[in-house]
Design a protein around this motif. Structure first.
Motif, short mmCIF file in Angstrom:
data_model
loop_
_atom_site.label_atom_id
_atom_site.label_comp_id
_atom_site.label_asym_id
_atom_site.label_seq_id
_atom_site.Cartn_x
_atom_site.Cartn_y
_atom_site.Cartn_z
N ILE A 284 0.84 -1.20 0.00
CA ILE A 284 0.00 0.00 0.00
C ILE A 284 0.88 1.25 0.00
O ILE A 284 0.65 2.20 -0.76
N ALA A 285 1.90 1.26 0.85
CA ALA A 285 2.79 2.42 0.91
C ALA A 285 3.52 2.62 -0.42
O ALA A 285 3.71 3.76 -0.88
N ILE A 327 -4.76 5.99 4.34
CA ILE A 327 -5.13 7.38 4.63
C ILE A 327 -4.02 8.33 4.16
O ILE A 327 -4.28 9.35 3.52
N LYS A 328 -2.77 7.94 4.44
CA LYS A 328 -1.64 8.77 4.02
C LYS A 328 -1.58 8.93 2.49
O LYS A 328 -1.12 9.94 1.98
N ALA A 329 -2.04 7.91 1.78
CA ALA A 329 -2.04 7.97 0.31
C ALA A 329 -3.25 8.72 -0.23
O ALA A 329 -3.44 8.80 -1.44
N GLY A 330 -4.09 9.24 0.66
CA GLY A 330 -5.25 10.01 0.21
C GLY A 330 -6.53 9.20 0.16
O GLY A 330 -7.52 9.66 -0.41
N GLY A 331 -6.52 8.02 0.73
CA GLY A 331 -7.75 7.21 0.76
C GLY A 331 -7.91 6.37 -0.49
O GLY A 331 -7.08 6.42 -1.40
N LEU A 332 -9.02 5.63 -0.51
CA LEU A 332 -9.23 4.67 -1.59
C LEU A 332 -10.02 5.24 -2.76
O LEU A 332 -10.14 4.58 -3.80
N GLY A 333 -10.55 6.43 -2.63
CA GLY A 333 -11.26 7.04 -3.76
C GLY A 333 -12.37 6.15 -4.26
O GLY A 333 -13.25 5.75 -3.50
N LYS A 334 -12.33 5.82 -5.55
CA LYS A 334 -13.35 4.95 -6.13
C LYS A 334 -13.16 3.50 -5.73
O LYS A 334 -13.99 2.65 -6.04
N GLY A 335 -12.02 3.20 -5.15
CA GLY A 335 -11.76 1.83 -4.72
C GLY A 335 -12.54 1.49 -3.47
O GLY A 335 -13.43 2.24 -3.04
N THR A 370 -8.47 3.30 14.43
CA THR A 370 -7.20 3.48 15.13
C THR A 370 -6.22 4.26 14.27
O THR A 370 -5.51 5.15 14.76
N ALA A 371 -6.17 3.94 12.98
CA ALA A 371 -5.26 4.66 12.09
C ALA A 371 -5.62 6.15 12.04
O ALA A 371 -4.74 7.01 12.06
N ALA A 372 -6.91 6.41 12.00
CA ALA A 372 -7.35 7.82 11.99
C ALA A 372 -6.93 8.52 13.28
O ALA A 372 -6.46 9.67 13.26
#
Lengths: 443, 443, 443, 443
Positions: A284-285, A327-335, A370-372
């Motif tokens: 993911i990162a 979250i750091k990558a901006g979320g999943l958007g349409k995913g 928790t991540a949030a």
């Protein structure tokens, strides 16, 4: 409402951590707003048609243990509709917002291409009807180009161009149906796009075939005005000995080679990550760093087993750090988060299927919460920021911005007699901080 | 001639397969012409200064077993010269055409950057002298940016920009020396360019650092007119948990991202391939398909062990197929075959070191001869050509040349009611053919 | 009190889960009574002299990063005492009840056997003095029979009988000292009792050597009246390619062969378990089932890395299930939980060392508390009891008690036309139950 | 002669290494006398009924590619006879002396135990008839206690005692039939004797069940006067997460626990060895050292894949060293070499099946011939003998014979001031010697 194996079950509700109802959500409070929007819009959970409806739980050493009415002998289309009815009952019970399918899960294959496609469109229309009476939407569609013997040597990468053509026809219709049903994404998993043995393989030619195939898909997406994402799902191997879409970094190189890195993203699966020698959060990162994070297949592997076990997740640490990087990558958007997970072979009851999803959704929800919190609290991020703080000086920036040459950097380093001193990486301190953050149910 | 541990040994000679001299070459007949040039020009064998001269055979659970005179206490430069004298004696004994070094193998480190660089240049001049009296040339130079504690969190990817600067200064001088000594290549192995834990890592920033560093190297190469190749050596992990240059496909994506895919190639190591989940021949074939095959590090891993054992090779099958893919990729060009292999901890004698290289060189030579025969004979290639023959028709070519769209392909496939039929992949037949070709000493 | 690197740190105290002091125990409340006795008596935590005092954090690709005063040049015995002073300061800070040592950690080696043993006894006396002023006791002693080059081909399994004799002499004194210092156990880890390559190994002879060696140890234990346990620590490989004490099941077979299964137990390490392809809890449960559970080495491996990373633990799930099986096996008795774990190479500060232990102790304590709750609550055990309930009938018992023959069982099964029906294994339900139990901080 | 898919093929003949007939034996000269008896009596090759007749080449991601007439719809017994006719045609073509079967391969299952057993005896009689007209004998029989859903939680280790009883009944009849058909061995592979998850498993109880079951088998063997060997086939996992018969050493401990180490031996499979983290030769040497070597399942795994690939062998080195250890252990006795190997999924033709066996038999034959030469020549053994020569002195022998105590050994070692010196393990020299011996076709 149809009478299916899932009909006896009530819709699973959020009851909070203190509930003693095994079939309740404890953390997945769909409408709870976190980081500015409801949890359900962050996670976009989906049920996988194949594992949850089509799977019979056979394995290489044993036959089916899951026997559902729709797998009994009968008219193929009628039975496919029974299966679809059960699917929507399962969606109702789980109250998750999306589902995903392969063409082969939801419509019966037939001897000819024409009949197969005809069946597929009949069932697509039927699913459309079911959806109109349901709040469950389509996260993504995909084509199964690996199960039928015709794909034994690959789909787009087959030595036989007619298999490439069959695959193209199938994907064309599958994209049409995904658009018709309002899908947010179209996924390609190249289950046999690779080789069983390099000894009989012209890798260069096969990569060229695969590159052209992906370009065809992207061009067709634009032609029909499909506004979902095109996603590639990496996996290193199994059933092949080597799959060309090995991992995120490999897919990125492939996309760059064909100029498609703005057009295609990745659908990352936890178990595929570990089979490639990576953690889920690493994949993911990496996708985040390369700008190609698309969607997630939620499951887990067994670190002691060398195959794709596709189990429902239960590792809170990994899932929390995965959600952190999402979250750091901006979320999943349409995913979204698709449960590409299967119950164990001994878990053949309808109830097992529901328990599995409830546990999985709750684990992901808690991990996301928790991540949030980790991000909102900021202590963890502060440790990282401090570690890289040296790069904020003008001098340090000049090392990266192209303004200084190697010999200039060298000359200056020598002139200044630099002598960088060690600093602790603080791994154990950070792990302790994360243990305290992750293993608390105060979310 | 200096009196070193290798001096008592005579130069190893080619004596053919029937020799009963353990310290003779049976297959490595350097001047034998095959595929149009002498074997030595195809293989370009190199001795690795680090494993063969600097290694003491300690491991994480035990201390040194190899005790050489140059590791005794003494004046660092004087001892480095003793080591160099022994190195050239070893080169004489083995009669192999090249060697490779890290700065840290051949020159002593010192407390400051300036002194360290000074030592390095003193020793570079000394090696230059030694080379003028020897026929051994430099295959490649490289900088050790991983052993000293300052590199514990990476070199170019360090959170501390001063370590980036130290690394830049070191590489600048190392490139200068490589050019001075007539090196054919300059190699970068990012031993700690990666992470020990993702938990304390800003991967995106580190990748940016690494990308700029590589660009600096390429720019400097052109500035000084170094006409060798710049090579990256992929490895997936160890000592890090994750190394950014994971494998060939990952490096390709990285090069594409920074527009360096025409400037940089890969130096592939067998054991690094297997640690990444690939066969050596896979990595070579991939580099060939992507046009970035540069050079080889010859060794082997142990499939049952999870670390880099760096053993001398003894698997004739893998080496033969590796050489086959080298030839198919157009050969090694300026690259070569560097014995990045170490004797086992119990093999501490000078004689063991010579046996190891003799066995390794012979295995590679025999593998190359067999691969050349496979290609000249043509039976194996014919099987592959036949398998992909379908792609030679105009219709098939139109699938790949961009002239046809997905829906056009689909329409035509449907209209023609295509029904591709299975064809055997013939894996066992091919394996039998290869067993007969590889396991014969009639080369 | 000596002035050591650990002196500036206050003794770590239990402050409960809500503490915001990073250097406090949140779960390790030493005197809290659970299952009938204080937590400290269940867990019997020990600090490992080697990792915590002797380790310099070098790895196969880099030198030391941890520089402690006692590693500076100086009189060996004087420096060993400085190290011992620091050790007891660390024990004071951590306030854990035990420590463990190898002879080589705490006393300097010397060129001859006699001097080496002399040093060892000097330091043993010194440790005895330190212990008299400390509440820290000795959990176990052991001999390092793997680091010195003389052991490169094994200790008791060496092809050279003189190495067997050296090893015997060393172990004799190490047992004496362990008794002198009141140790609860004596451990044998056969780090090089195995082979680097089977090609130069007479396995049958070596196994015989190892069997006799263990018998010598057991006989000597009785002779001197040492009332601690003799423990074997299994590991499958590393530094060897194969270690004879591969795992618990292998050790059991070895003990049975030499009639020592009542005399010797196992000291199980988490990372050794995973390197052997087992979970830690599997090894514990196996030892429990075979009646040979002795003690635990607490650490963790990295499932994606193939070597012994010996990290401090952070996986709450695994540790909880491990503690569950410890309790089910009747507890650790004279054994304990030894932190055979090392800080990462970048964690070179004294503070890192303390953080690491605090996190580790807390994780184990919380795991134990949860496991105890699981058992006291009984819901989980009830699921297991119910699953095997069929075996409680007389008929079922007769299948196992030796009273019925194969053909009798067959005849009756046929006569009764038995037709066993599938029952769900409920894996996901159980996992959900455990997730709820483990991932709550309400312990 | 029946008209089957194998009927068109002529019997494969020995034609020697220079033959250019792909379907000839080059090394398997059945009557060639080596080490005092014909090759066929050393190797005792067997064809596996399951892989060669029953397999359809489906995998977890795709359906059957092998379509044989006997798998078409039809009367089960009639079709089983068609399959048997084809089997004996295959045996004729391959001209190998033995075959092996599971009950489920050769007779159709039925809904009830009684009917299933009836079918089995019908087919046993039919196979008896076929054998009377053939020179192919039965190497071993076994029961499939893992494929049917009733065995999903184990056979003898099932939580349901009725499954234990079903299994007992099945094995009883399977032993009867093995005896009836003159089988040399009876094999137990516990495909699901283990656990999918430890979380729902009472390991101690299950081990007890398994122990009693094996005793029942041994007692019945004696009761009926079956003079073949009882064999356990170890495998570490797959389909289970953990299989109790993990490897040879584990099985030995299990046999010792139940006092069966003189009654039961192991049937070792190459791919099972590597899944357990061992080489095939390691498992053979271990079984030899422990006195329980029984028989071999010939195949190979893929070191880069984590599942049981069961490929036909092509690694000459491993097979030669395996045969070397077989000879050192006194040979296979009543055991043999069973091709427990399957053609790849793309190798669906009858011809592929024949090529696969021819290549496999030839590889084993050549390996055996080379191993015999190694032993007759004696150079390799001399290196080993020399390495352990120190153990031949009376003093050294006294270390092992029980006559000396630990403190006596210590006292004497100290008095003599022993100082053992390092000796080279010569691994590379030995590997070179073996390369020269193995990679020559002068056998």
């Amino acid at each position: 409402m149809s009478n299916t194996v899932f009909s006896p079950f009530e819709t699973v509700k959020f009851e909070g951590p203190s509930s003693d109802n095994a079939l309740a959500y404890r953390y997945y409070d769909a409408d709870r707003v976190v980081l500015g929007k409801p949890l359900k819009e962050h996670l976009r959970f989906a049920v996988a048609y194949w594992h949850s409806l089509a799977m019979t739980a056979s394995d290489p050493f044993g036959g089916p243990t899951i026997h559902r009415p729709w797998n009994e002998p009968g008219d193929p289309i009628a039975q496919a509709k029974v299966k679809a009815d059960a699917a929507f009952e399962l969606f109702r019970v789980l109250d998750l917002p999306f589902y995903c399918f392969h063409d082969a899960d939801m419509a019966p294959a037939a001897p000819t291409l024409a009949e197969t496609l005809k069946n597929f469109h009949i069932m697509a229309d039927y699913l459309g009807e079911k959806m109109s009476g349901s709040k469950t939407k389509l996260l993504w569609g995909t084509a199964n180009l690996f199960s039928h013997p015709r794909f034994m040597a690959g789909a787009s990468t087959n030595p036989d161009p007619d298999v490439f053509r069959w695959s193209a026809a199938t994907v064309k219709h599958c994209m049409d149906v995904t658009k018709q049903l309002g899908g947010s994404n179209y996924v390609l998993w190249g289950g046999r796009e690779g080789y069983e043995t390099l000894l009989n393989t012209d890798m260069k030619h096969e990569l060229e075939q695969m590159g052209r195939f992906l370009s065809l898909v992207v061009e067709y997406k634009h032609k029909i005005g499909f506004d979902g994402q095109i996603l590639i799902e990496p996996k290193p191997k199994e059933p092949t000995s080597h799959q060309y879409d090995f991992d995120t970094a490999t897919v990125f190189g492939f996309l760059k080679k064909y100029g498609l890195e703005k057009e295609v993203r990745v659908n990352l699966e936890a178990n595929h990550a570990t089979l490639a020698g990576h953690s889920f959060e690493h994949e993911i990162a990496t996708a985040g760093a390369l700008g190609i994070l698309g969607s997630l297949d939620i499951n887990r592997g067994d670190a002691l087993l060398g195959w794709d076990t596709d189990q429902f997740p239960n590792d809170l640490w990994t899932m929390t750090m995965s959600m952190y990087h999402v979250i750091k990558a901006g979320g999943l958007g349409k995913g979204g988060c698709n449960f590409d997970a299967k119950v164990r072979r001994q878990s053949f009851t309808a109830e097992d299927m529901i328990h599995a999803h409830v546990g999985g959704a709750d684990l992901c929800a808690r991990a996301f919460l928790t991540a949030a919190k980790l991000i909102e609290d900021g202590k963890y991020d502060a440790l990282l920021t401090e570690r890289y703080a040296g790069w904020q000086t003008p001098e340090a920036k000049s090392l990266l911005d192209g303004s200084t040459s190697l010999d200039q950097i060298a000359a200056r380093a020598e002139a200044e007699a630099i002598d960088p001193q060690p600093r602790s990486g603080k791994q154990e301190q950070i792990e302790n901080l994360l243990m305290r953050s992750i293993y608390t149910d105060n979310v």
